[in-house]
Design a protein around this motif. Structure first.
Motif, PDB file in Angstrom:
ATOM      1  N   VAL A   1     -32.322  34.957  37.198  1.00  0.00           N
ATOM      2  CA  VAL A   1     -32.493  36.343  37.613  1.00  0.00           C
ATOM      3  C   VAL A   1     -32.835  37.167  36.378  1.00  0.00           C
ATOM      4  N   THR A   2     -33.862  37.984  36.484  1.00  0.00           N
ATOM      5  CA  THR A   2     -34.300  38.782  35.342  1.00  0.00           C
ATOM      6  C   THR A   2     -34.673  40.182  35.794  1.00  0.00           C
ATOM      7  N   TYR A   3     -35.025  41.026  34.822  1.00  0.00           N
ATOM      8  CA  TYR A   3     -35.384  42.408  35.134  1.00  0.00           C
ATOM      9  C   TYR A   3     -36.682  42.467  35.927  1.00  0.00           C
ATOM     10  N   ASP A   4     -36.777  43.492  36.755  1.00  0.00           N
ATOM     11  CA  ASP A   4     -38.057  43.891  37.318  1.00  0.00           C
ATOM     12  C   ASP A   4     -38.704  44.794  36.274  1.00  0.00           C
ATOM     13  N   THR A   5     -39.738  44.306  35.608  1.00  0.00           N
ATOM     14  CA  THR A   5     -40.327  45.044  34.492  1.00  0.00           C
ATOM     15  C   THR A   5     -40.910  46.388  34.925  1.00  0.00           C
ATOM     16  N   ARG A   6     -41.135  46.556  36.213  1.00  0.00           N
ATOM     17  CA  ARG A   6     -41.607  47.857  36.683  1.00  0.00           C
ATOM     18  C   ARG A   6     -40.495  48.897  36.662  1.00  0.00           C
ATOM     19  N   ARG A   7     -39.262  48.447  36.478  1.00  0.00           N
ATOM     20  CA  ARG A   7     -38.115  49.355  36.386  1.00  0.00           C
ATOM     21  C   ARG A   7     -37.477  49.261  35.002  1.00  0.00           C
ATOM     22  N   LEU A   8     -38.263  48.888  34.025  1.00  0.00           N
ATOM     23  CA  LEU A   8     -37.833  48.854  32.637  1.00  0.00           C
ATOM     24  C   LEU A   8     -38.560  49.980  31.902  1.00  0.00           C
TER      25      LEU A   8
ATOM     26  N   ASN B   1     -24.720  45.299  44.440  1.00  0.00           N
ATOM     27  CA  ASN B   1     -23.598  44.401  44.758  1.00  0.00           C
ATOM     28  C   ASN B   1     -24.068  42.957  44.931  1.00  0.00           C
ATOM     29  N   GLY B   2     -25.054  42.574  44.158  1.00  0.00           N
ATOM     30  CA  GLY B   2     -25.594  41.226  44.272  1.00  0.00           C
ATOM     31  C   GLY B   2     -25.620  40.506  42.948  1.00  0.00           C
ATOM     32  N   PRO B   3     -26.688  39.771  42.683  1.00  0.00           N
ATOM     33  CA  PRO B   3     -26.763  38.984  41.448  1.00  0.00           C
ATOM     34  C   PRO B   3     -26.901  39.874  40.222  1.00  0.00           C
ATOM     35  N   ARG B   4     -26.645  39.277  39.064  1.00  0.00           N
ATOM     36  CA  ARG B   4     -26.748  39.973  37.796  1.00  0.00           C
ATOM     37  C   ARG B   4     -27.897  39.380  36.979  1.00  0.00           C
ATOM     38  N   VAL B   5     -28.410  40.187  36.075  1.00  0.00           N
ATOM     39  CA  VAL B   5     -29.486  39.721  35.199  1.00  0.00           C
ATOM     40  C   VAL B   5     -28.966  38.591  34.314  1.00  0.00           C
ATOM     41  N   GLY B   6     -29.748  37.511  34.221  1.00  0.00           N
ATOM     42  CA  GLY B   6     -29.364  36.343  33.441  1.00  0.00           C
ATOM     43  C   GLY B   6     -28.643  35.283  34.239  1.00  0.00           C
ATOM     44  N   GLN B   7     -28.365  35.534  35.514  1.00  0.00           N
ATOM     45  CA  GLN B   7     -27.641  34.578  36.351  1.00  0.00           C
ATOM     46  C   GLN B   7     -28.566  33.460  36.811  1.00  0.00           C
ATOM     47  N   LEU B   8     -28.043  32.217  36.814  1.00  0.00           N
ATOM     48  CA  LEU B   8     -28.822  31.077  37.276  1.00  0.00           C
ATOM     49  C   LEU B   8     -28.920  31.076  38.785  1.00  0.00           C
ATOM     50  N   ALA B   9     -30.048  30.635  39.283  1.00  0.00           N
ATOM     51  CA  ALA B   9     -30.289  30.619  40.726  1.00  0.00           C
ATOM     52  C   ALA B   9     -31.053  29.359  41.103  1.00  0.00           C
ATOM     53  N   LYS B  10     -30.995  29.017  42.382  1.00  0.00           N
ATOM     54  CA  LYS B  10     -31.730  27.871  42.918  1.00  0.00           C
ATOM     55  C   LYS B  10     -32.407  28.294  44.214  1.00  0.00           C
ATOM     56  N   ALA B  11     -33.686  27.981  44.315  1.00  0.00           N
ATOM     57  CA  ALA B  11     -34.475  28.334  45.494  1.00  0.00           C
ATOM     58  C   ALA B  11     -34.764  27.083  46.306  1.00  0.00           C
TER      59      ALA B  11
ATOM     60  N   ARG C   1     -42.201  34.115  41.960  1.00  0.00           N
ATOM     61  CA  ARG C   1     -41.289  35.240  41.800  1.00  0.00           C
ATOM     62  C   ARG C   1     -40.909  35.780  43.172  1.00  0.00           C
ATOM     63  N   ALA C   2     -39.632  36.118  43.302  1.00  0.00           N
ATOM     64  CA  ALA C   2     -39.131  36.757  44.519  1.00  0.00           C
ATOM     65  C   ALA C   2     -38.323  37.980  44.110  1.00  0.00           C
ATOM     66  N   TYR C   3     -38.370  39.036  44.916  1.00  0.00           N
ATOM     67  CA  TYR C   3     -37.650  40.264  44.620  1.00  0.00           C
ATOM     68  C   TYR C   3     -36.286  40.235  45.299  1.00  0.00           C
ATOM     69  N   LEU C   4     -35.284  40.699  44.549  1.00  0.00           N
ATOM     70  CA  LEU C   4     -33.918  40.716  45.053  1.00  0.00           C
ATOM     71  C   LEU C   4     -33.353  42.129  44.949  1.00  0.00           C
TER      72      LEU C   4
ATOM     73  N   LEU D   1     -34.294  43.495  41.290  1.00  0.00           N
ATOM     74  CA  LEU D   1     -34.429  42.473  40.268  1.00  0.00           C
ATOM     75  C   LEU D   1     -35.469  41.442  40.687  1.00  0.00           C
ATOM     76  N   TRP D   2     -35.820  40.607  39.731  1.00  0.00           N
ATOM     77  CA  TRP D   2     -36.688  39.463  39.978  1.00  0.00           C
ATOM     78  C   TRP D   2     -35.872  38.185  39.900  1.00  0.00           C
ATOM     79  N   ALA D   3     -36.237  37.239  40.720  1.00  0.00           N
ATOM     80  CA  ALA D   3     -35.758  35.859  40.575  1.00  0.00           C
ATOM     81  C   ALA D   3     -36.990  34.994  40.326  1.00  0.00           C
ATOM     82  N   GLU D   4     -37.063  34.392  39.152  1.00  0.00           N
ATOM     83  CA  GLU D   4     -38.230  33.590  38.777  1.00  0.00           C
ATOM     84  C   GLU D   4     -37.850  32.115  38.784  1.00  0.00           C
ATOM     85  N   PHE D   5     -38.722  31.307  39.405  1.00  0.00           N
ATOM     86  CA  PHE D   5     -38.500  29.865  39.523  1.00  0.00           C
ATOM     87  C   PHE D   5     -39.752  29.139  39.066  1.00  0.00           C
ATOM     88  N   ARG D   6     -39.563  27.941  38.568  1.00  0.00           N
ATOM     89  CA  ARG D   6     -40.695  27.128  38.115  1.00  0.00           C
ATOM     90  C   ARG D   6     -40.749  25.836  38.913  1.00  0.00           C
ATOM     91  N   LEU D   7     -41.925  25.600  39.486  1.00  0.00           N
ATOM     92  CA  LEU D   7     -42.187  24.400  40.272  1.00  0.00           C
ATOM     93  C   LEU D   7     -43.237  23.569  39.558  1.00  0.00           C
TER      94      LEU D   7
END
Length: 475
Positions: free
Chosen positions: A133-140, A383-393, A376-379, A318-324
């Motif tokens: 989970v990372t920042y949405d750069t449009r809100r940075l 009251n949800g995930p935090r920036v830097g948190q690991l995720a699985k899609a 990338r998926a928007y979250l 926030l963004w959730a970025e995954f690599r396939l």
């Protein structure tokens, strides 16, 4: 005289007795045959072998010594032994089946194992990918210094301090700002009717960062302000000016290649990035130069025009970025639904959609199997995930008109994969290229055709990879 005749008769009798004994022993010897069966004295033929050839004897240590009868070597004294004739022994006719068995082990691997034929059909595969989970750069946002000067008062004391829009951040003394205020006051006093010049002086103060209220306060007091406040134009959390949004680390296969159910790091062209690990453990977003939560901006510090004072992050989205793996993401498009779970935090599972597919490969190695596609998926950050948190899609997609075989029929040999095609009474290794995996089946994109019989269990055929010599195939 009489004694002499008696002596002569005695000697004659003894001679007759000796002659009779000699004749008797000679007769017995002729009846019993020679004592040594290898003694062919008195015969008119030489010893023969099984094929009717004469038997020869030679020395094991000196093969140049050859005789027609047993004896000892005149050089070393060893007993001579029978010499093996060329072509001696039983001969077996070599038929087609035996000829296949006599092939070198590095060309054909022979085994009596179950076979299966590739099937062409459409299967639905499940993809899983690790991410962060990372920042949405449009809100940075960035808050720069619009004019140079000295910080007189600082109201933001630590990193990640929450702020609201319009909140006072600091007070700054700037000679340039004081000069611009004096220019406005001079025009008001000297040429109060010159509306265009007065409007231009006001606009200059606005461009330097003053609000209309601050400008009106200067006009009302008729005195320049030597310390002006800087207000936040955004909601969010304050981070250091040089900090950057965290990004997912480059995933690396544990053995190279795409992931699968049988994947061990590179696996066999499978459908999952479950085995992808991060090359470095991602940490919580931290600011460059931040020590114990304190900021580097200090009271009394001088800043230059354009220098970044703070960055403000709004975590409401926030963004959730995954690599396939590239081959798994080949048919992935924006709008594909996916389920996101979070590792060890108790954060509830969220359902989202793929909002963006990065149009460039992220390479984790030198070969094509180490290329990744970032999705990338928007979250919602409330009251949800935090920036830097690991995720699985987890997401599902169909693989139409593919050639499927059991995953056990593919053998992993480092940088390449092979399957064993049955030809006659033997199995020949063939290089294959695999794709997505659905359960216990794996799709073959190259190397096999329908109707071929292949070994169901490729691992059963060999006890060492050194037995397999794959014949190069033309593309």
């Amino acid at each position: 005289m009489r004694k002499n005749w008696k002596n002569k008769g005695l000697w004659v009798g003894l001679l007759m007795l000796v002659w009779l004994v000699g004749c008797s022993s000679d007769g017995k010897q002729q009846k019993q045959g020679p004592a040594n069966p290898n003694n062919h004295a008195g015969h008119d033929h030489a010893p023969t072998g099984k094929a009717g050839q004469a038997t020869e004897y030679t020395c094991p240590m000196h093969p140049q010594i050859v005789q027609n009868e047993p004896g000892s070597c005149p050089i070393c004294g060893m007993d001579l032994v029978k010499k093996v004739q060329p072509g001696a022994g039983d001969s077996v006719a070599v038929d087609a089946d035996l000829k296949a068995l006599l092939q070198p082990t590095n060309a054909l691997v022979v085994a009596n194992v179950a076979t299966v034929q590739p099937e062409r059909r459409t299967e639905s595969v499940t993809l899983t990918a690790n991410g962060i989970v990372t920042y949405d750069t449009r809100r940075l946002y960035t808050i720069p210094a619009r004019y140079g000067g000295r910080i007189e008062k600082l109201y933001v004391r630590y990193a990640y301090q929450p702020i609201r829009k319009g909140q006072k951040l600091l007070e700054l003394y700037s000679p340039d700002l004081v000069t611009a205020q004096r220019e406005l006051l001079y025009l008001l006093e000297a040429d109060g009717t010159n509306i265009p010049l007065i409007a231009a002086a006001r606009q200059k103060l606005r461009l330097l960062g003053l609000t209309d209220g601050q400008i009106d306060e200067v006009v009302k007091r008729r005195q320049p302000s030597y310390s002006l406040a800087v207000f936040s134009p955004y909601d969010g959390y304050v981070v250091e000016g040089s900090s950057a949004a965290p990004a997912p680390a480059m995933p690396a296969p544990s053995g190279g290649g795409t992931s699968a159910g049988g994947m061990t790091g590179g696996g066999m062209g499978g459908s999952s990035t479950d085995e992808v690990v991060f090359s470095a453990a991602p940490s919580a977003p931290a600011s460059s130069g931040v020590m114990d939560g304190a900021l580097q901006v200090r009271e009394g510090q001088y800043v230059q025009t354009g220098q970044t004072l703070f960055q403000v992050v709004n975590p409401t989205r926030l963004w959730a970025e995954f690599r396939l793996y590239a081959q798994d993401a080949a048919r992935l498009k924006p709008g594909t639904p996916l389920t996101i779970s979070f590792t060890g935090s108790g954060t509830p599972i969220q359902r989202a959609r793929v909002d963006f597919v990065v149009p460039f490969f992220a390479s984790g190695g030198t070969d094509a199997s180490s290329q990744f596609v970032t999705i990338r998926a928007y979250l919602s950050g409330a009251n949800g995930p935090r920036v830097g948190q690991l995720a699985k899609a987890t997401l599902r997609q169909p693989v139409p008109n593919a050639l499927w075989i059991p995953a056990t029929a593919v053998l992993e040999l480092g940088t390449e994969r092979v399957a064993f095609v049955k030809e006659g009474g033997a199995f020949r290794p063939v290089r294959v290229q695999t794709g997505a995996q659905s359960g216990t089946l794996v799709a073959v994109t190259r190397g096999l055709t329908e109707g071929q019989a292949i070994a169901r269990n490729a691992q059963f055929l060999i006890d060492s990879e050194s037995f397999v010599n794959v014949t190069p195939t033309t593309p």
